[in-house]
Write a protein that holds these residues in place. Sequence first.
Motif, PDB file in Angstrom:
ATOM      1  N   ASP A   1     -15.667  67.428   0.870  1.00  0.00           N
ATOM      2  CA  ASP A   1     -16.660  66.727   0.051  1.00  0.00           C
ATOM      3  C   ASP A   1     -16.799  65.249   0.405  1.00  0.00           C
ATOM      4  O   ASP A   1     -17.920  64.758   0.618  1.00  0.00           O
ATOM      5  CB  ASP A   1     -16.313  66.864  -1.433  1.00  0.00           C
ATOM      6  CG  ASP A   1     -16.193  68.299  -1.871  1.00  0.00           C
ATOM      7  OD1 ASP A   1     -17.094  68.812  -2.553  1.00  0.00           O
ATOM      8  OD2 ASP A   1     -15.163  68.927  -1.532  1.00  0.00           O
ATOM      9  N   TYR A   2     -15.687  64.509   0.429  1.00  0.00           N
ATOM     10  CA  TYR A   2     -15.763  63.065   0.656  1.00  0.00           C
ATOM     11  C   TYR A   2     -16.321  62.729   2.045  1.00  0.00           C
ATOM     12  O   TYR A   2     -17.265  61.945   2.158  1.00  0.00           O
ATOM     13  CB  TYR A   2     -14.394  62.410   0.454  1.00  0.00           C
ATOM     14  CG  TYR A   2     -13.759  62.692  -0.895  1.00  0.00           C
ATOM     15  CD1 TYR A   2     -14.526  62.766  -2.060  1.00  0.00           C
ATOM     16  CD2 TYR A   2     -12.388  62.892  -1.006  1.00  0.00           C
ATOM     17  CE1 TYR A   2     -13.937  63.023  -3.293  1.00  0.00           C
ATOM     18  CE2 TYR A   2     -11.789  63.141  -2.237  1.00  0.00           C
ATOM     19  CZ  TYR A   2     -12.566  63.218  -3.374  1.00  0.00           C
ATOM     20  OH  TYR A   2     -11.976  63.470  -4.594  1.00  0.00           O
ATOM     21  N   PRO A   3     -15.748  63.280   3.134  1.00  0.00           N
ATOM     22  CA  PRO A   3     -16.311  62.944   4.443  1.00  0.00           C
ATOM     23  C   PRO A   3     -17.731  63.460   4.636  1.00  0.00           C
ATOM     24  O   PRO A   3     -18.530  62.816   5.319  1.00  0.00           O
ATOM     25  CB  PRO A   3     -15.333  63.593   5.433  1.00  0.00           C
ATOM     26  CG  PRO A   3     -14.587  64.614   4.653  1.00  0.00           C
ATOM     27  CD  PRO A   3     -14.529  64.112   3.253  1.00  0.00           C
ATOM     28  N   TYR A   4     -18.059  64.606   4.032  1.00  0.00           N
ATOM     29  CA  TYR A   4     -19.414  65.155   4.194  1.00  0.00           C
ATOM     30  C   TYR A   4     -20.433  64.198   3.575  1.00  0.00           C
ATOM     31  O   TYR A   4     -21.460  63.893   4.187  1.00  0.00           O
ATOM     32  CB  TYR A   4     -19.501  66.530   3.529  1.00  0.00           C
ATOM     33  CG  TYR A   4     -20.603  67.418   4.075  1.00  0.00           C
ATOM     34  CD1 TYR A   4     -20.291  68.557   4.809  1.00  0.00           C
ATOM     35  CD2 TYR A   4     -21.949  67.140   3.849  1.00  0.00           C
ATOM     36  CE1 TYR A   4     -21.291  69.394   5.304  1.00  0.00           C
ATOM     37  CE2 TYR A   4     -22.951  67.952   4.344  1.00  0.00           C
ATOM     38  CZ  TYR A   4     -22.614  69.079   5.070  1.00  0.00           C
ATOM     39  OH  TYR A   4     -23.612  69.897   5.569  1.00  0.00           O
TER      40      TYR A   4
ATOM     41  N   LEU B   1     -28.212  55.130   5.098  1.00  0.00           N
ATOM     42  CA  LEU B   1     -27.942  54.522   3.806  1.00  0.00           C
ATOM     43  C   LEU B   1     -26.599  53.803   3.850  1.00  0.00           C
ATOM     44  O   LEU B   1     -25.752  54.103   4.693  1.00  0.00           O
ATOM     45  CB  LEU B   1     -27.925  55.593   2.710  1.00  0.00           C
ATOM     46  CG  LEU B   1     -29.253  56.291   2.403  1.00  0.00           C
ATOM     47  CD1 LEU B   1     -29.017  57.502   1.507  1.00  0.00           C
ATOM     48  CD2 LEU B   1     -30.253  55.341   1.752  1.00  0.00           C
ATOM     49  N   ARG B   2     -26.416  52.889   2.934  1.00  0.00           N
ATOM     50  CA  ARG B   2     -25.153  52.158   2.841  1.00  0.00           C
ATOM     51  C   ARG B   2     -24.109  53.030   2.156  1.00  0.00           C
ATOM     52  O   ARG B   2     -24.380  53.657   1.140  1.00  0.00           O
ATOM     53  CB  ARG B   2     -25.373  50.864   2.040  1.00  0.00           C
ATOM     54  CG  ARG B   2     -24.120  50.010   1.868  1.00  0.00           C
ATOM     55  CD  ARG B   2     -24.428  48.780   1.027  1.00  0.00           C
ATOM     56  NE  ARG B   2     -24.940  49.151  -0.271  1.00  0.00           N
ATOM     57  CZ  ARG B   2     -24.174  49.485  -1.313  1.00  0.00           C
ATOM     58  NH1 ARG B   2     -22.854  49.533  -1.190  1.00  0.00           N
ATOM     59  NH2 ARG B   2     -24.732  49.783  -2.475  1.00  0.00           N
ATOM     60  N   LEU B   3     -22.905  53.030   2.699  1.00  0.00           N
ATOM     61  CA  LEU B   3     -21.818  53.789   2.091  1.00  0.00           C
ATOM     62  C   LEU B   3     -21.434  53.195   0.744  1.00  0.00           C
ATOM     63  O   LEU B   3     -21.332  51.971   0.612  1.00  0.00           O
ATOM     64  CB  LEU B   3     -20.579  53.774   2.990  1.00  0.00           C
ATOM     65  CG  LEU B   3     -20.548  54.711   4.193  1.00  0.00           C
ATOM     66  CD1 LEU B   3     -19.328  54.382   5.049  1.00  0.00           C
ATOM     67  CD2 LEU B   3     -20.528  56.162   3.755  1.00  0.00           C
TER      68      LEU B   3
ATOM     69  N   ASN C   1     -16.044  53.993   1.639  1.00  0.00           N
ATOM     70  CA  ASN C   1     -16.013  53.163   2.847  1.00  0.00           C
ATOM     71  C   ASN C   1     -14.549  52.895   3.220  1.00  0.00           C
ATOM     72  O   ASN C   1     -14.023  51.805   3.033  1.00  0.00           O
ATOM     73  CB  ASN C   1     -16.759  51.856   2.601  1.00  0.00           C
ATOM     74  CG  ASN C   1     -17.059  51.117   3.895  1.00  0.00           C
ATOM     75  OD1 ASN C   1     -16.781  51.607   4.987  1.00  0.00           O
ATOM     76  ND2 ASN C   1     -17.630  49.931   3.776  1.00  0.00           N
ATOM     77  N   ILE C   2     -13.902  53.937   3.748  1.00  0.00           N
ATOM     78  CA  ILE C   2     -12.445  53.901   3.908  1.00  0.00           C
ATOM     79  C   ILE C   2     -12.006  53.879   5.362  1.00  0.00           C
ATOM     80  O   ILE C   2     -10.816  54.011   5.657  1.00  0.00           O
ATOM     81  CB  ILE C   2     -11.791  55.118   3.215  1.00  0.00           C
ATOM     82  CG1 ILE C   2     -12.307  56.427   3.841  1.00  0.00           C
ATOM     83  CG2 ILE C   2     -12.058  55.078   1.715  1.00  0.00           C
ATOM     84  CD1 ILE C   2     -11.587  57.654   3.349  1.00  0.00           C
ATOM     85  N   ALA C   3     -12.937  53.713   6.291  1.00  0.00           N
ATOM     86  CA  ALA C   3     -12.575  53.709   7.715  1.00  0.00           C
ATOM     87  C   ALA C   3     -11.514  52.643   7.985  1.00  0.00           C
ATOM     88  O   ALA C   3     -11.659  51.480   7.606  1.00  0.00           O
ATOM     89  CB  ALA C   3     -13.808  53.445   8.566  1.00  0.00           C
ATOM     90  N   GLY C   4     -10.426  53.054   8.632  1.00  0.00           N
ATOM     91  CA  GLY C   4      -9.363  52.131   8.982  1.00  0.00           C
ATOM     92  C   GLY C   4      -8.324  51.920   7.892  1.00  0.00           C
ATOM     93  O   GLY C   4      -7.308  51.265   8.133  1.00  0.00           O
TER      94      GLY C   4
ATOM     95  N   ASP D   1      -3.401  54.075   0.777  1.00  0.00           N
ATOM     96  CA  ASP D   1      -4.346  53.203   0.081  1.00  0.00           C
ATOM     97  C   ASP D   1      -5.553  53.976  -0.428  1.00  0.00           C
ATOM     98  O   ASP D   1      -6.359  53.447  -1.196  1.00  0.00           O
ATOM     99  CB  ASP D   1      -4.826  52.081   1.010  1.00  0.00           C
ATOM    100  CG  ASP D   1      -3.708  51.123   1.387  1.00  0.00           C
ATOM    101  OD1 ASP D   1      -2.818  50.917   0.537  1.00  0.00           O
ATOM    102  OD2 ASP D   1      -3.719  50.610   2.520  1.00  0.00           O
ATOM    103  N   VAL D   2      -5.693  55.221   0.044  1.00  0.00           N
ATOM    104  CA  VAL D   2      -6.869  56.025  -0.277  1.00  0.00           C
ATOM    105  C   VAL D   2      -6.581  57.073  -1.345  1.00  0.00           C
ATOM    106  O   VAL D   2      -7.431  57.365  -2.192  1.00  0.00           O
ATOM    107  CB  VAL D   2      -7.399  56.718   1.004  1.00  0.00           C
ATOM    108  CG1 VAL D   2      -8.539  57.670   0.678  1.00  0.00           C
ATOM    109  CG2 VAL D   2      -7.854  55.671   2.015  1.00  0.00           C
TER     110      VAL D   2
END
Length: 241
Positions: free
Chosen positions: A123-126, A136-138, A143-146, A151-152
């Motif tokens: 769900d989240y990555p999709y 569109l803006r995340l 917006n968790i890249a890196g 932390d996630v």
Amino acid sequence: MLNNLNIEDVLFLDIETVPQYPVFADVPEKFRELWEKKSTYFRNDEQTAADVYERAGIYAEFGRIVCISVGYVVQKKGERYYRVKSFYDDDERKLLADFNNMLDRFTAHPGKCLCAHNGQEFDYPYIARRTLINRLRLPAILNIAGMKPWDVKDKLMDTLQLWKFGDYKNYTSLSVLCAAFDIPTPKDDIDGSQVAGVYYGENDIDRIVRYCEKDTLAVANLLLRFRGEEIIPMDQMEIVP
């Protein structure tokens, strides 16, 4: 973590996806070739790419979202209720823009988090991938890249990961866990594999929406069971327009 969590701070989520096109013959040539290559990893020698095109909906590059349902727990007169709202539209970009705006508003308050079953792998990555594909803006929470996994995990909860207890070998479906924890599920639900047929063949988005909404309640009740608490009955689910 579970016992310290305020259940009213959790937004429970489920998405329904379909292939981008009703049938393989409608797929543009470039994407037909790409699906030919992609599908070689899971189709057998007797199957063609067209034979397995119904599986395209599970890949964000070849599928699209037709419904996102979210729900949250509220207290009324000392009793818990479940409120659910759905975002659905034939225009995926509009669906995602509306959903992401809501998500940013909800998670702007401290302590808010999401919860889905297999959310970390599906769900989240999709949602994030389709958001970017639609230019569109995340939303901030996705917006968790890196970012580091630790932390996630408190922001993007996953009932499947909670159930694994560190075991990486097995996938356990939501329906199996609902049966194991004696969580009632409606008998009129469609199966996830039928969503594309209902969407393209029957043009019945309302049926898909109801199915998606009930799944979010099942996830909420599963988390309540993990906490050793009573579940919320289906008749205490309130649909928000």
